[in-house]
Design a protein around this motif. Structure first.
Motif, PDB file in Angstrom:
ATOM      1  N   ALA A 240       0.777  -1.216   0.068  1.00 61.43           N
ATOM      2  CA  ALA A 240       0.005   0.128   0.024  1.00 61.43           C
ATOM      3  C   ALA A 240       1.159   1.408  -0.015  1.00 61.43           C
ATOM      4  CB  ALA A 240      -0.890  -0.063   1.285  1.00 61.43           C
ATOM      5  N   LEU A 241       1.883   1.306   0.899  1.00 60.60           N
ATOM      6  CA  LEU A 241       2.616   2.480   0.837  1.00 60.60           C
ATOM      7  C   LEU A 241       3.545   2.707  -0.194  1.00 60.60           C
ATOM      8  CD1 LEU A 241       3.737   2.283   4.672  1.00 60.60           C
ATOM      9  CD2 LEU A 241       1.884   3.824   3.724  1.00 60.60           C
ATOM     10  N   GLN A 242       4.114   1.365  -0.780  1.00 60.74           N
ATOM     11  CA  GLN A 242       4.999   1.670  -1.879  1.00 60.74           C
ATOM     12  C   GLN A 242       4.353   2.323  -3.178  1.00 60.74           C
ATOM     13  OE1 GLN A 242       6.288  -2.145  -1.953  1.00 60.74           O
ATOM     14  NE2 GLN A 242       8.371  -1.694  -1.088  1.00 60.74           N
ATOM     15  N   ASN A 243       2.722   2.017  -3.159  1.00 61.73           N
ATOM     16  CA  ASN A 243       2.088   2.126  -4.381  1.00 61.73           C
ATOM     17  C   ASN A 243       1.120   3.404  -4.357  1.00 61.73           C
ATOM     18  OD1 ASN A 243       2.867   0.228  -6.421  1.00 61.73           O
ATOM     19  ND2 ASN A 243       2.763  -1.073  -4.586  1.00 61.73           N
ATOM     20  N   GLY A 244       1.236   4.176  -3.291  1.00 57.09           N
ATOM     21  CA  GLY A 244       0.619   5.657  -2.967  1.00 57.09           C
ATOM     22  C   GLY A 244      -0.632   5.662  -2.352  1.00 57.09           C
ATOM     23  N   VAL A 245      -0.785   4.911  -1.420  1.00 63.90           N
ATOM     24  CA  VAL A 245      -1.876   4.874  -0.468  1.00 63.90           C
ATOM     25  C   VAL A 245      -1.726   5.955   0.477  1.00 63.90           C
ATOM     26  CG1 VAL A 245      -3.066   3.549   1.508  1.00 63.90           C
ATOM     27  CG2 VAL A 245      -2.871   2.558  -0.493  1.00 63.90           C
ATOM     28  N   ASP A 246      -2.756   6.668   1.142  1.00 64.41           N
ATOM     29  CA  ASP A 246      -2.506   7.890   1.743  1.00 64.41           C
ATOM     30  C   ASP A 246      -2.788   7.520   3.329  1.00 64.41           C
ATOM     31  OD1 ASP A 246      -1.897  10.003  -0.046  1.00 64.41           O
ATOM     32  OD2 ASP A 246      -3.966   9.534  -0.800  1.00 64.41           O
ATOM     33  N   THR A 247      -3.828   6.688   3.441  1.00 61.83           N
ATOM     34  CA  THR A 247      -3.955   6.173   5.064  1.00 61.83           C
ATOM     35  C   THR A 247      -4.203   4.822   4.918  1.00 61.83           C
ATOM     36  OG1 THR A 247      -6.618   6.221   4.698  1.00 61.83           O
ATOM     37  CG2 THR A 247      -5.335   8.517   5.685  1.00 61.83           C
ATOM     38  N   ILE A 248      -3.624   4.102   6.082  1.00 64.07           N
ATOM     39  CA  ILE A 248      -3.562   2.780   6.150  1.00 64.07           C
ATOM     40  C   ILE A 248      -4.679   2.465   7.282  1.00 64.07           C
ATOM     41  CG2 ILE A 248      -2.464   0.760   7.157  1.00 64.07           C
ATOM     42  CD1 ILE A 248      -1.316   1.464   4.245  1.00 64.07           C
ATOM     43  N   GLU A 249      -5.719   1.801   6.614  1.00 65.57           N
ATOM     44  CA  GLU A 249      -6.889   1.546   7.793  1.00 65.57           C
ATOM     45  C   GLU A 249      -6.428   0.087   8.476  1.00 65.57           C
ATOM     46  OE1 GLU A 249      -9.252   4.071   7.868  1.00 65.57           O
ATOM     47  OE2 GLU A 249      -7.798   4.825   6.419  1.00 65.57           O
ATOM     48  N   HIS A 250      -6.565   0.025   9.634  1.00 60.81           N
ATOM     49  CA  HIS A 250      -6.414  -1.035  10.602  1.00 60.81           C
ATOM     50  C   HIS A 250      -4.959  -1.199  10.896  1.00 60.81           C
ATOM     51  CE1 HIS A 250     -10.362  -1.808   9.483  1.00 60.81           C
ATOM     52  NE2 HIS A 250     -10.176  -2.504   8.114  1.00 60.81           N
ATOM     53  N   GLY A 251      -4.025  -1.582   9.628  1.00 61.00           N
ATOM     54  CA  GLY A 251      -2.601  -1.944  10.203  1.00 61.00           C
ATOM     55  C   GLY A 251      -2.134  -3.318  10.509  1.00 61.00           C
ATOM     56  N   ALA A 252      -0.849  -3.413  10.702  1.00 56.68           N
ATOM     57  CA  ALA A 252      -0.285  -4.625  11.109  1.00 56.68           C
ATOM     58  C   ALA A 252       1.226  -4.463  11.391  1.00 56.68           C
ATOM     59  CB  ALA A 252      -0.151  -5.587   9.679  1.00 56.68           C
ATOM     60  N   LYS A 253       1.747  -5.213  12.071  1.00 56.45           N
ATOM     61  CA  LYS A 253       2.951  -5.233  13.022  1.00 56.45           C
ATOM     62  C   LYS A 253       3.955  -4.653  11.853  1.00 56.45           C
ATOM     63  CE  LYS A 253       6.707  -7.674  15.786  1.00 56.45           C
ATOM     64  NZ  LYS A 253       6.743  -8.740  16.105  1.00 56.45           N
ATOM     65  N   PRO A 254       4.549  -3.482  11.901  1.00 57.64           N
ATOM     66  CA  PRO A 254       5.669  -3.014  11.251  1.00 57.64           C
ATOM     67  C   PRO A 254       6.960  -3.352  11.377  1.00 57.64           C
ATOM     68  CG  PRO A 254       4.921  -1.279  12.669  1.00 57.64           C
ATOM     69  CD  PRO A 254       4.237  -2.518  13.237  1.00 57.64           C
ATOM     70  N   ASP A 255       7.813  -3.193  10.611  1.00 56.98           N
ATOM     71  CA  ASP A 255       9.438  -3.340  10.593  1.00 56.98           C
ATOM     72  C   ASP A 255       9.808  -1.664  10.087  1.00 56.98           C
ATOM     73  OD1 ASP A 255       9.425  -3.145   8.010  1.00 56.98           O
ATOM     74  OD2 ASP A 255       9.393  -5.287   7.568  1.00 56.98           O
ATOM     75  N   GLU A 256      11.185  -1.730  10.157  1.00 58.82           N
ATOM     76  CA  GLU A 256      12.013  -0.309  10.059  1.00 58.82           C
ATOM     77  C   GLU A 256      11.720   0.086   8.786  1.00 58.82           C
ATOM     78  OE1 GLU A 256      13.150   1.694  12.233  1.00 58.82           O
ATOM     79  OE2 GLU A 256      12.528   0.540  13.581  1.00 58.82           O
ATOM     80  N   GLU A 257      11.404  -0.950   7.718  1.00 55.50           N
ATOM     81  CA  GLU A 257      11.137  -0.430   6.386  1.00 55.50           C
ATOM     82  C   GLU A 257       9.807   0.085   6.046  1.00 55.50           C
ATOM     83  OE1 GLU A 257      10.741  -2.199   1.834  1.00 55.50           O
ATOM     84  OE2 GLU A 257      10.885  -3.649   3.544  1.00 55.50           O
ATOM     85  N   ILE A 258       8.785  -0.407   6.799  1.00 59.85           N
ATOM     86  CA  ILE A 258       7.561  -0.024   6.684  1.00 59.85           C
ATOM     87  C   ILE A 258       7.425   1.470   7.584  1.00 59.85           C
ATOM     88  CG2 ILE A 258       5.093  -0.258   7.843  1.00 59.85           C
ATOM     89  CD1 ILE A 258       5.439  -3.325   7.041  1.00 59.85           C
ATOM     90  N   LEU A 259       7.875   1.596   8.629  1.00 60.73           N
ATOM     91  CA  LEU A 259       7.986   2.953   9.407  1.00 60.73           C
ATOM     92  C   LEU A 259       8.499   3.934   8.265  1.00 60.73           C
ATOM     93  CD1 LEU A 259       8.813   1.901  13.120  1.00 60.73           C
ATOM     94  CD2 LEU A 259       6.643   2.634  11.922  1.00 60.73           C
ATOM     95  N   LYS A 260       9.777   3.622   7.779  1.00 61.35           N
ATOM     96  CA  LYS A 260      10.255   4.600   6.812  1.00 61.35           C
ATOM     97  C   LYS A 260       9.356   5.079   5.443  1.00 61.35           C
ATOM     98  CE  LYS A 260      15.181   3.383   7.820  1.00 61.35           C
ATOM     99  NZ  LYS A 260      16.091   2.821   7.269  1.00 61.35           N
ATOM    100  N   LEU A 261       8.655   3.927   5.154  1.00 61.57           N
ATOM    101  CA  LEU A 261       7.552   4.119   3.955  1.00 61.57           C
ATOM    102  C   LEU A 261       6.611   5.127   4.512  1.00 61.57           C
ATOM    103  CD1 LEU A 261       7.515   0.701   2.549  1.00 61.57           C
ATOM    104  CD2 LEU A 261       8.237   2.749   1.073  1.00 61.57           C
ATOM    105  N   PHE A 262       6.047   4.948   5.708  1.00 59.94           N
ATOM    106  CA  PHE A 262       5.134   5.645   6.279  1.00 59.94           C
ATOM    107  C   PHE A 262       5.513   7.168   6.331  1.00 59.94           C
ATOM    108  CE2 PHE A 262       2.404   2.362   8.625  1.00 59.94           C
ATOM    109  CZ  PHE A 262       1.384   3.163   8.406  1.00 59.94           C
ATOM    110  N   LYS A 263       6.855   7.578   6.809  1.00 56.02           N
ATOM    111  CA  LYS A 263       7.168   8.810   6.828  1.00 56.02           C
ATOM    112  C   LYS A 263       7.631   9.478   5.376  1.00 56.02           C
ATOM    113  CE  LYS A 263       9.389   8.863  11.404  1.00 56.02           C
ATOM    114  NZ  LYS A 263      10.366   9.062  12.298  1.00 56.02           N
TER     115      LYS A 263
END
Length: 427
Positions: A240-263
């Motif tokens: 989702a984050l790699q391809n342009g989504v603005d808000t993640i609904e619900h979520g799942a356990k993140p790693d460092e890469e995911i947190l960097k993608l959020f930012k």
């Protein structure tokens, strides 16, 4: 006529809010005209509402609602395709669908939600409900409407609340089709959910291919619409984050890469603790789920909690929504989402209240419209007898709801006693 709210204790919606006594809040039309020391108030020409020591705060904002769902639990999963097909089959059933929309939108308002974002509804009825409220033909909160979503064959809500895209071109085409119904956002169903899972330990399986996500997001953004996505697995969040989504609904356990993608994306997490909690924590005899559903429900629930905790620690914005419409998730229990945010994510009561008001408004791009008690903001307010900074259950029963200047004193909603009894065990 102006309204003057007096003898209340003010909680202004800021992150560091503290109770402030001795202030009067003056409303003119649909706006807050002034906040001033009560001894300076001139009541001439004002309708005076005496709050009698109750706590006055901004109205709640619910970021994740499916308006046509009541939250009533069932002994077996509902066939949503059949339900939607029946509800839209003729003029009589459509009138009943409209009645449901009106009733449930009013319930949100009377429970203290003065703004909501719908993220998947029947056809274009979310926008219809928004427009009925704006025109004064119905009671309800300010609505940011999602209308239909985009899914894939076999995907979450496919064929009921979401279209089924098989190619990037179809995904973009469905975005255009939804945009023609005048929504305020586009919703994608990128992963499955708890009830879609067929394998123990694999809830939230990726359903929508990255190229479809990218095509849908690109078209939505071209049309000026933000994109929200149903995501319940780490792989899904990453796609989702790699391809342009603005808000993640619900979520799942993140790693460092995911947190960097959020930012990097400037994306937001909308945490929804309410829908997974019954599957994860209820007695299966009550939740009517099997061992597979309970096991996967626990994974999803813990993933949402861990995602919210990690995002907060990393400075990623986190909003709150209920996912109303899921079993045991009603239109009158937004206060429980705040309570569970406090209980499971470790935030203070003040931060939970701030998140559900000012922070949620900022996430919607409405921070200069609503979410706080300041002159010029929309007159969206609630009041309760006890201090929610000490106990968020104070929000369970309100003495006043003000929606864009219209005051509703001692609002009441019809509740489901069985649902309340089960949920109370975990608050």
């Amino acid at each position: 006529m102006k309204k003057a709210l007096i003898n209340g204790i003010l909680l202004d919606g800021s992150e560091a809010m503290e109770p402030l006594a001795g202030q009067a809040v003056v409303l003119e039309g649909d706006k807050i005209a002034a906040v001033l020391p009560q001894q300076q108030l001139d009541t001439e020409g004002c309708e005076v509402i005496d709050l009698a020591g109750h706590y006055l705060m901004p109205g709640l904002i619910n970021l994740h609602v499916h308006i046509p769902g009541s939250g009533k639990p069932a002994k077996k999963p509902m066939d949503t395709k059949k339900v939607v097909k029946f509800a839209t089959s003729n003029a009589l059933t459509r009138r009943y669908l409209e009645h449901m929309y009106r009733t449930l939108a009013r319930t949100e308002l009377y429970s203290g939600v003065t703004t909501l974002r719908s993220v998947g509804g029947v056809e274009g009825y979310d926008a219809w409900m928004r427009d009925e409220i704006e025109a004064g033909r119905a009671e309800g909160p300010r609505i940011l409407a999602g209308n239909m979503a985009v899914s894939v064959p076999g995907g979450h809500m496919a064929g009921s609340l979401a279209y089924e895209a098989t190619t990037p071109e179809e995904a973009a085409g469905y975005v255009r089709q939804i945009a023609a119904t005048k929504p305020d956002l586009i919703k994608l169903m990128i992963t499955g959910g708890v009830l879609d899972a067929t394998v123990k330990g694999e809830p939230g399986a990726l359903k929508m291919a990255p190229e479809l996500v990218k095509a849908a997001c690109g078209e939505a953004h071209r049309l000026g619409l933000p994109v929200a996505a149903h995501v319940e697995s780490p792989e899904g969040v990453r796609v989702a984050l790699q391809n342009g989504v603005d808000t993640i609904e619900h979520g799942a356990k993140p790693d460092e890469e995911i947190l960097k993608l959020f930012k990097a994306r400037g994306a937001v997490l909308v945490a929804t603790l309410s829908p997974a909690l019954p599957y994860a924590l209820f007695d299966p005899a009550v939740s009517h789920t099997d061992e597979l559903g309970r096991y996967n429900g626990k994974i999803v629930f813990e993933g949402i909690v861990e995602c919210a905790r990690a995002c907060l620690a990393a400075g990623v914005p986190v909003g709150l929504g209920t996912d109303t419409g899921c079993p045991f998730v009603t239109h009158y229990n937004m206060w429980r989402e705040l309570a569970w945010f406090h209980k499971f994510c470790g935030v203070s009561n003040a931060f939970a209240l701030y998140t559900a008001t000012r922070r949620n408004a900022e996430i919607l791009g409405l921070g200069d419209v609503t979410g706080s008690i300041q002159p010029g903001r929309s007159a969206d307010l609630i009041a309760c007898a006890q201090n929610p900074l000490k106990d968020l259950s104070a929000l369970r029963q309100l003495s006043l709801v003000v929606s864009r200047g219209r005051a509703i004193q001692n609002p009441r909603v019809k509740k489901m006693p069985q649902v309340e009894a089960e949920l109370d065990k975990f608050c």
